[in-house]
Design a protein around this motif. Structure first.
Motif, PDB file in Angstrom:
ATOM      1  N   LEU A 182       0.827  -1.206   0.000  1.00  0.00           N
ATOM      2  CA  LEU A 182       0.000   0.000   0.000  1.00  0.00           C
ATOM      3  C   LEU A 182       0.860   1.254   0.000  1.00  0.00           C
ATOM      4  O   LEU A 182       0.561   2.235  -0.683  1.00  0.00           O
ATOM      5  N   GLY A 183       1.930   1.218   0.790  1.00  0.00           N
ATOM      6  CA  GLY A 183       2.801   2.387   0.903  1.00  0.00           C
ATOM      7  C   GLY A 183       3.445   2.769  -0.416  1.00  0.00           C
ATOM      8  O   GLY A 183       3.566   3.959  -0.740  1.00  0.00           O
ATOM      9  N   ARG A 184       3.856   1.756  -1.204  1.00  0.00           N
ATOM     10  CA  ARG A 184       4.476   2.066  -2.495  1.00  0.00           C
ATOM     11  C   ARG A 184       3.487   2.751  -3.424  1.00  0.00           C
ATOM     12  O   ARG A 184       3.865   3.647  -4.182  1.00  0.00           O
ATOM     13  N   SER A 185       2.233   2.339  -3.371  1.00  0.00           N
ATOM     14  CA  SER A 185       1.233   2.957  -4.250  1.00  0.00           C
ATOM     15  C   SER A 185       0.877   4.374  -3.795  1.00  0.00           C
ATOM     16  O   SER A 185       0.363   5.163  -4.585  1.00  0.00           O
ATOM     17  N   LEU A 186       1.148   4.681  -2.530  1.00  0.00           N
ATOM     18  CA  LEU A 186       0.804   6.004  -1.989  1.00  0.00           C
ATOM     19  C   LEU A 186       2.032   6.870  -1.729  1.00  0.00           C
ATOM     20  O   LEU A 186       1.919   7.948  -1.137  1.00  0.00           O
ATOM     21  N   ASP A 187       3.213   6.383  -2.147  1.00  0.00           N
ATOM     22  CA  ASP A 187       4.467   7.123  -1.958  1.00  0.00           C
ATOM     23  C   ASP A 187       4.741   7.420  -0.493  1.00  0.00           C
ATOM     24  O   ASP A 187       5.171   8.523  -0.130  1.00  0.00           O
ATOM     25  N   LEU A 188       4.513   6.427   0.359  1.00  0.00           N
ATOM     26  CA  LEU A 188       4.773   6.571   1.785  1.00  0.00           C
ATOM     27  C   LEU A 188       6.155   6.023   2.126  1.00  0.00           C
ATOM     28  O   LEU A 188       6.765   5.315   1.327  1.00  0.00           O
ATOM     29  N   PRO A 189       6.689   6.334   3.331  1.00  0.00           N
ATOM     30  CA  PRO A 189       8.025   5.860   3.707  1.00  0.00           C
ATOM     31  C   PRO A 189       8.115   4.343   3.714  1.00  0.00           C
ATOM     32  O   PRO A 189       7.107   3.637   3.838  1.00  0.00           O
ATOM     33  N   ALA A 190       9.343   3.851   3.622  1.00  0.00           N
ATOM     34  CA  ALA A 190       9.576   2.407   3.615  1.00  0.00           C
ATOM     35  C   ALA A 190       9.173   1.798   4.950  1.00  0.00           C
ATOM     36  O   ALA A 190       9.402   2.381   6.012  1.00  0.00           O
ATOM     37  N   GLY A 207      -0.584   5.693  10.089  1.00  0.00           N
ATOM     38  CA  GLY A 207       0.576   6.216  10.812  1.00  0.00           C
ATOM     39  C   GLY A 207       1.700   6.610   9.875  1.00  0.00           C
ATOM     40  O   GLY A 207       2.367   7.639  10.075  1.00  0.00           O
ATOM     41  N   LEU A 208       1.921   5.810   8.827  1.00  0.00           N
ATOM     42  CA  LEU A 208       2.957   6.151   7.846  1.00  0.00           C
ATOM     43  C   LEU A 208       2.620   7.449   7.118  1.00  0.00           C
ATOM     44  O   LEU A 208       3.512   8.247   6.804  1.00  0.00           O
ATOM     45  N   ALA A 209       1.331   7.664   6.845  1.00  0.00           N
ATOM     46  CA  ALA A 209       0.922   8.909   6.190  1.00  0.00           C
ATOM     47  C   ALA A 209       1.207  10.104   7.098  1.00  0.00           C
ATOM     48  O   ALA A 209       1.687  11.149   6.637  1.00  0.00           O
ATOM     49  N   LEU A 210       0.922   9.946   8.391  1.00  0.00           N
ATOM     50  CA  LEU A 210       1.237  11.017   9.343  1.00  0.00           C
ATOM     51  C   LEU A 210       2.742  11.278   9.386  1.00  0.00           C
ATOM     52  O   LEU A 210       3.187  12.437   9.381  1.00  0.00           O
ATOM     53  N   ALA A 211       3.526  10.205   9.438  1.00  0.00           N
ATOM     54  CA  ALA A 211       4.979  10.349   9.498  1.00  0.00           C
ATOM     55  C   ALA A 211       5.526  11.024   8.247  1.00  0.00           C
ATOM     56  O   ALA A 211       6.465  11.826   8.314  1.00  0.00           O
ATOM     57  N   ALA A 212       4.940  10.709   7.093  1.00  0.00           N
ATOM     58  CA  ALA A 212       5.432  11.261   5.830  1.00  0.00           C
ATOM     59  C   ALA A 212       5.082  12.730   5.674  1.00  0.00           C
ATOM     60  O   ALA A 212       5.912  13.535   5.228  1.00  0.00           O
ATOM     61  N   HIS A 213       3.868  13.108   6.057  1.00  0.00           N
ATOM     62  CA  HIS A 213       3.387  14.455   5.762  1.00  0.00           C
ATOM     63  C   HIS A 213       3.510  15.439   6.927  1.00  0.00           C
ATOM     64  O   HIS A 213       3.525  16.654   6.709  1.00  0.00           O
ATOM     65  N   PHE A 214       3.599  14.905   8.150  1.00  0.00           N
ATOM     66  CA  PHE A 214       3.677  15.802   9.304  1.00  0.00           C
ATOM     67  C   PHE A 214       4.810  15.438  10.267  1.00  0.00           C
ATOM     68  O   PHE A 214       4.859  15.955  11.379  1.00  0.00           O
ATOM     69  N   GLY A 215       5.695  14.545   9.839  1.00  0.00           N
ATOM     70  CA  GLY A 215       6.812  14.145  10.677  1.00  0.00           C
ATOM     71  C   GLY A 215       8.089  14.067   9.866  1.00  0.00           C
ATOM     72  O   GLY A 215       8.228  14.725   8.828  1.00  0.00           O
ATOM     73  N   ASP A 216       9.025  13.234  10.342  1.00  0.00           N
ATOM     74  CA  ASP A 216      10.313  13.122   9.666  1.00  0.00           C
ATOM     75  C   ASP A 216      10.390  11.893   8.765  1.00  0.00           C
ATOM     76  O   ASP A 216      11.469  11.516   8.303  1.00  0.00           O
ATOM     77  N   GLY A 217       9.244  11.240   8.517  1.00  0.00           N
ATOM     78  CA  GLY A 217       9.223  10.080   7.646  1.00  0.00           C
ATOM     79  C   GLY A 217       9.466   8.769   8.345  1.00  0.00           C
ATOM     80  O   GLY A 217       9.396   7.716   7.715  1.00  0.00           O
ATOM     81  N   VAL A 218       9.764   8.806   9.642  1.00  0.00           N
ATOM     82  CA  VAL A 218       9.991   7.589  10.420  1.00  0.00           C
ATOM     83  C   VAL A 218       8.775   7.331  11.300  1.00  0.00           C
ATOM     84  O   VAL A 218       8.325   8.230  12.014  1.00  0.00           O
TER      85      VAL A 218
END
Length: 376
Positions: free
Chosen positions: A257-265, A314-325
């Motif tokens: 899902l993350g790859r399709s949404l460009d989210l962190p690894a 959570g990954l979406a939050l980390a990507a858009h409002f955090g440091d990606g981790v």
């Protein structure tokens, strides 16, 4: 005839193709299916794209003789998959039964993709599903102008599968009203669909079969009649047996899902994935991991599917409002939303678990603080 488009679809605003958010299984894994078809020299039932061995390998994963790696689509007992595939090779329909979140829909889609190369012949069960969704409907403009005719008839996915020798899926069978469910009895037992308005019938050709999914835990469930249940071979899909198995499932799906949404690894958040899975399993089972302390269970199912949703959010939050981790603060709100479905009873269950278990667990201080903050 069903049309499958990959990996783009028609843009309603113009003629330029638009990238699809979620390709069908036969499109997303087209390379794996093609590799299997090229090297699968075992006997294939009529109109099957792969042999039963090839279908099972597609679902469970493996390495082909030429070194091609087939990714696992389902992590669970191999024998269950073998029984499901073998059922589809007979004249018996397949019922995938299990509590919500046990990958019933996911498995049915991939089975249809591997067997027929088309997972889009689908009836989605709801409380409002009409009989026409299973049998056939009418183009009323033509019906009024010309009277009943084959041109005015609108075939259902079931009728199309019967005529084409394909696999059709009926999702959430127990949500369909009982009288509509029983429309399937003649189809499954006689392999024919009468059209009394025309004095005709559609007979299923070889290769036709049906996969249904159902659960008996959610609200709004209609029990299957004994007559209908007898027409199915039932395979019960269990919840993952261990923490490691569930972590593996969540990690794989979130990664896809993350790859399709460009989210962190995903690997950057493996600790939080394990924490989410642990919380869900303990609350679901009513006992913490060491087996020595009992806890109350909330009203929700806390399924693997919900864990995937929490981690993806959570990954979406980390990507858009955090440091990606992925960190505790990114998953805390999602866990609260999954656990507290009944604001009165479930909040008490969550608070007790938070104070008695999470607070005392070594290495979970940041997670405890994050959960306390969103629970306040």
């Amino acid at each position: 005839m069903s049309v499958s488009v990959d990996p783009t679809s028609v843009n309603p605003m113009g003629n330029e193709p638009a990238e699809t958010l979620r390709p069908h299984a036969e499109d997303a894994f087209a390379d794996e299916l093609a590799a299997l078809a090229a090297q699968d020299d075992r006997p294939r039932p009529a109109r099957w794209k792969l042999s039963p061995w090839g279908v099972a390998t597609y679902l469970l994963g493996g390495v082909l003789p030429d070194g091609t790696a087939i990714s696992p689509k389902y992590v669970g007992p191999r024998r269950l998959v073998e029984v499901a595939v073998s059922t589809l090779a007979t004249d018996r329909a397949l019922l995938l039964l299990g509590v919500p979140g046990t990958a019933k829909t996911w498995v049915s889609e991939h089975l249809a993709a591997a067997v027929s190369g088309d997972s889009t012949l689908l009836v989605q069960g709801t409380a409002g599903t009409p009989e026409e969704a299973i049998r056939y409907g009418w183009n009323y403009a033509q019906l009024l102008a010309q009277g009943p005719s084959r041109d005015a008839l609108v075939p259902s996915p079931v009728m199309r599968a019967m005529a084409e020798g394909s696999t059709v899926r009926v999702e959430e069978l127990t949500r369909i009203p009982a009288d509509v469910q029983d429309t399937l009895i003649t189809i499954l037992s006689e392999k024919t669909l009468p059209i009394p308005e025309l004095g005709q019938e559609v007979q299923a050709v070889r290769g036709f079969n049906l996969i249904a999914t159902a659960n008996d835990r959610d609200r709004g469930v209609n029990e299957l009649s004994s007559a209908l249940r007898r027409r199915f071979n039932t395979v019960v899909l269990p919840l993952p047996e261990s923490v490691e198995a569930e972590v593996d499932i969540v990690t794989r799906r979130v990664d896809q899902l993350g790859r399709s949404l460009d989210l962190p690894a995903v690997p950057d958040g493996i600790d939080e994935i394990r924490r989410v899975v642990t919380v869900f399993r303990e609350l679901r089972d009513g006992v913490i991991a060491d087996g020595r302390t009992k806890v109350k269970s909330p009203s929700g199912t806390l399924s693997t599917a919900e864990a995937i949703s929490v981690v993806t959010g959570g990954l979406a939050l980390a990507a858009h409002f955090g440091d990606g981790v992925l960190r505790p603060g990114d998953v805390a709100a999602g866990i609260l939303g999954a656990v507290v479905r009944d604001p009165a009873a479930d909040r008490v269950v969550w608070q007790e678990y938070l104070e008695a278990v999470v607070r005392e667990r070594a290495g979970w201080t940041d997670f405890y603080r994050a959960c306390r903050e969103v629970s306040a």
